[in-house]
Motif scaffolding. Structure first.
Motif, PDB file in Angstrom:
ATOM      1  N   ARG A  95       0.833  -1.215   0.000  1.00  0.00           N
ATOM      2  CA  ARG A  95       0.000   0.000   0.000  1.00  0.00           C
ATOM      3  C   ARG A  95       0.860   1.255   0.000  1.00  0.00           C
ATOM      4  O   ARG A  95       0.524   2.245  -0.657  1.00  0.00           O
ATOM      5  N   ILE A  96       1.964   1.233   0.724  1.00  0.00           N
ATOM      6  CA  ILE A  96       2.858   2.397   0.749  1.00  0.00           C
ATOM      7  C   ILE A  96       3.423   2.656  -0.640  1.00  0.00           C
ATOM      8  O   ILE A  96       3.445   3.801  -1.124  1.00  0.00           O
ATOM      9  N   TYR A  97       3.877   1.574  -1.299  1.00  0.00           N
ATOM     10  CA  TYR A  97       4.405   1.753  -2.656  1.00  0.00           C
ATOM     11  C   TYR A  97       3.322   2.254  -3.614  1.00  0.00           C
ATOM     12  O   TYR A  97       3.562   3.165  -4.411  1.00  0.00           O
ATOM     13  N   SER A  98       2.136   1.668  -3.544  1.00  0.00           N
ATOM     14  CA  SER A  98       1.061   2.039  -4.469  1.00  0.00           C
ATOM     15  C   SER A  98       0.662   3.496  -4.303  1.00  0.00           C
ATOM     16  O   SER A  98       0.371   4.195  -5.287  1.00  0.00           O
ATOM     17  N   LEU A  99       0.656   3.986  -3.079  1.00  0.00           N
ATOM     18  CA  LEU A  99       0.267   5.373  -2.838  1.00  0.00           C
ATOM     19  C   LEU A  99       1.233   6.350  -3.501  1.00  0.00           C
ATOM     20  O   LEU A  99       0.817   7.295  -4.174  1.00  0.00           O
ATOM     21  N   PHE A 100       2.520   6.125  -3.329  1.00  0.00           N
ATOM     22  CA  PHE A 100       3.505   7.078  -3.848  1.00  0.00           C
ATOM     23  C   PHE A 100       3.747   6.914  -5.343  1.00  0.00           C
ATOM     24  O   PHE A 100       4.094   7.883  -6.025  1.00  0.00           O
ATOM     25  N   SER A 101       3.597   5.715  -5.872  1.00  0.00           N
ATOM     26  CA  SER A 101       3.870   5.495  -7.294  1.00  0.00           C
ATOM     27  C   SER A 101       2.670   5.821  -8.176  1.00  0.00           C
ATOM     28  O   SER A 101       2.755   5.694  -9.398  1.00  0.00           O
ATOM     29  N   TYR A 102       1.566   6.238  -7.588  1.00  0.00           N
ATOM     30  CA  TYR A 102       0.345   6.493  -8.361  1.00  0.00           C
ATOM     31  C   TYR A 102       0.527   7.646  -9.341  1.00  0.00           C
ATOM     32  O   TYR A 102       0.000   7.627 -10.442  1.00  0.00           O
ATOM     33  N   SER A 103       1.299   8.661  -8.947  1.00  0.00           N
ATOM     34  CA  SER A 103       1.489   9.827  -9.818  1.00  0.00           C
ATOM     35  C   SER A 103       2.852  10.442  -9.560  1.00  0.00           C
ATOM     36  O   SER A 103       3.486  10.199  -8.523  1.00  0.00           O
ATOM     37  N   THR A 104       3.302  11.244 -10.508  1.00  0.00           N
ATOM     38  CA  THR A 104       4.604  11.922 -10.354  1.00  0.00           C
ATOM     39  C   THR A 104       4.565  12.937  -9.219  1.00  0.00           C
ATOM     40  O   THR A 104       5.587  13.187  -8.574  1.00  0.00           O
TER      41      THR A 104
END
Length: 415
Positions: A229-238
């Motif tokens: 979830r941590i990765y998905s949150l930050f990698s969602y957009s630039t």
């Protein structure tokens, strides 16, 4: 009649009124032929090296879009045909790109319906013993049972003029049709050649061991869910990734791999080494986000997960376990792997796990307390609230039940 003859002559010479349209159509045909040739070449190269096509997303020029798309992007830097194709994709001029998840899934299904054959042998012709390994190719398989695969294997060896009696070993993954001790390929081949000893893939066994460890422990499943979830949150957009980079200058968070569990150590390490910075990045993201759903999720991750001493302790434990297992897994997959050394590595891993069971928790608690101190967190495990429900008139607890049985002298009873 003159008009028909004139039309026939023009058709033969391709000089009709739609000459320019036909030229454009032929040019487009050739363009797609060349695009498909390059895509097929990329897929063959990836398959030859047993690499995964897909990444965590299917977007061009995304950091985690997988090997397939990254190779396509590299080719486009030097090849005008692929460069033009990617330009059309990005400008949405075409609907079928042959780069999306649907086409990749179809390619994967095609590869899944084929059998890959690798030949490993010892070369001592030049007075120097060298272990050689060659990928022979993919072969179409119509019957995937143990018997069907064995028949296909025998046909392939016969076509290659290789004697099945010369096989001195066999190794497969953990599929039942391959490793089955009664009807699997390995047992059927042993009935023909008793020297073809079967050895299961050690790296696959480690993967399965780790998967079973996690699946039988809800807390472990929850822990890795937080990591993803941590990765998905930050990698969602630039924009979100920039917030992350503003706070974290070291290692970046990485996604979890579903097939190579040893590589989870690369996902746990950045959070273990930079827990405080990642928490600050989450707080910043919560303060700058206008999406109530995202704000709520981020606040939960920052306050109830990363600031949870139980999470910090589990993070230390899993990192130590994954680190040691990853070392052994890498060695088992190396080209120069020696069976004696491999056995020693596995025995060493077993010894580590036995020692870690005895003293690992105390060491993990010390490291977790150190991280908690840096983050200003009290190093205690949170107590779960006990849910009490209203007792009904016909409810009876275990103590009352045993007292009732004792008072009435019941020696045998069934619940």
């Amino acid at each position: 009649m003159t008009s028909w003859i004139e039309l026939e002559r023009r058709l033969q010479k391709k000089k009709t009124i739609d000459e320019s349209v036909q030229v454009a159509i032929n040019k487009e045909k050739e363009h797609w032929k060349q695009v498909l040739k390059r895509i097929i070449a990329v897929v063959q190269r990836i398959a030859k090296n047993n690499l995964a096509l897909r990444g965590d997303c299917e977007k061009l020029y995304d950091e985690n879009n997988g090997i397939f798309l990254q190779l396509i992007e590299m080719i486009a830097e030097f090849d005008p045909i692929m460069e033009e194709h990617l330009r059309r994709v990005q400008e949405r001029q075409i609907h079928y790109t042959y780069l999306g998840p649907k086409i990749q899934n179809e390619l994967i299904q095609v590869l899944a319906a084929e059998m890959s054959l690798v030949n490993r042998y010892v070369d001592d012709l030049e007075n120097a013993i060298v272990v050689e390994e060659f990928w022979i190719g993919f072969f179409k398989v119509n019957e995937t049972s143990g018997l069907g695969l064995l028949i296909e294997l025998k046909n392939i060896l016969s076509n290659l003029e290789l004697a099945i009696d010369d096989i001195s070993g066999q190794g497969y993954d953990n599929g039942y049709n391959m490793k089955g001790k009664h009807k699997g390929v390995q047992n059927r081949l042993l009935e023909i050649n008793s020297r073809a000893f079967y050895t299961p893939y050690g790296c696959h066994n480690l993967n399965l061991t780790l998967c079973n460890m996690v699946n039988c422990c809800p807390k472990a499943m929850s822990f890795f869910g937080v990591i993803q979830r941590i990765y998905s949150l930050f990698s969602y957009s630039t924009k979100r990734w920039k917030i992350f980079k503003d706070h974290v200058q070291g290692l970046t968070v990485k996604p979890l791999s579903q097939t190579r569990w040893e590589s989870h150590v690369e996902s746990v390490k950045p959070i273990k080494d930079q827990t405080s910075k990642i928490r600050n990045a989450l707080i910043d993201l919560a303060n700058t986000s206008y999406d109530s759903k995202i704000k709520s999720e981020v606040e939960v991750l920052a306050s109830f997960e990363l600031e949870n001493f139980e999470f910090l302790t589990g993070m230390i434990i899993w990192y130590k376990l994954l680190y040691e297992i990853n070392i052994v897994s890498k060695f088992l997959q190396s080209e120069k792997m020696d069976i004696d050394v491999a056995i020693g590595q596995l025995k060493g891993l077993i010894s580590f796990l036995q020692e870690f069971r005895e003293s690992g928790l105390d060491q993990a608690l010390l490291e977790a307390k150190h991280i908690a101190s840096e983050m200003g967190i009290e190093p205690i495990f949170r107590e779960k609230r006990i849910i009490r429900r209203k007792r009904q008139f016909d409810d009876i607890n275990s103590e009352e039940l045993m007292e009732f049985i004792s008072n009435n002298n019941y020696r045998k009873f069934t619940i």
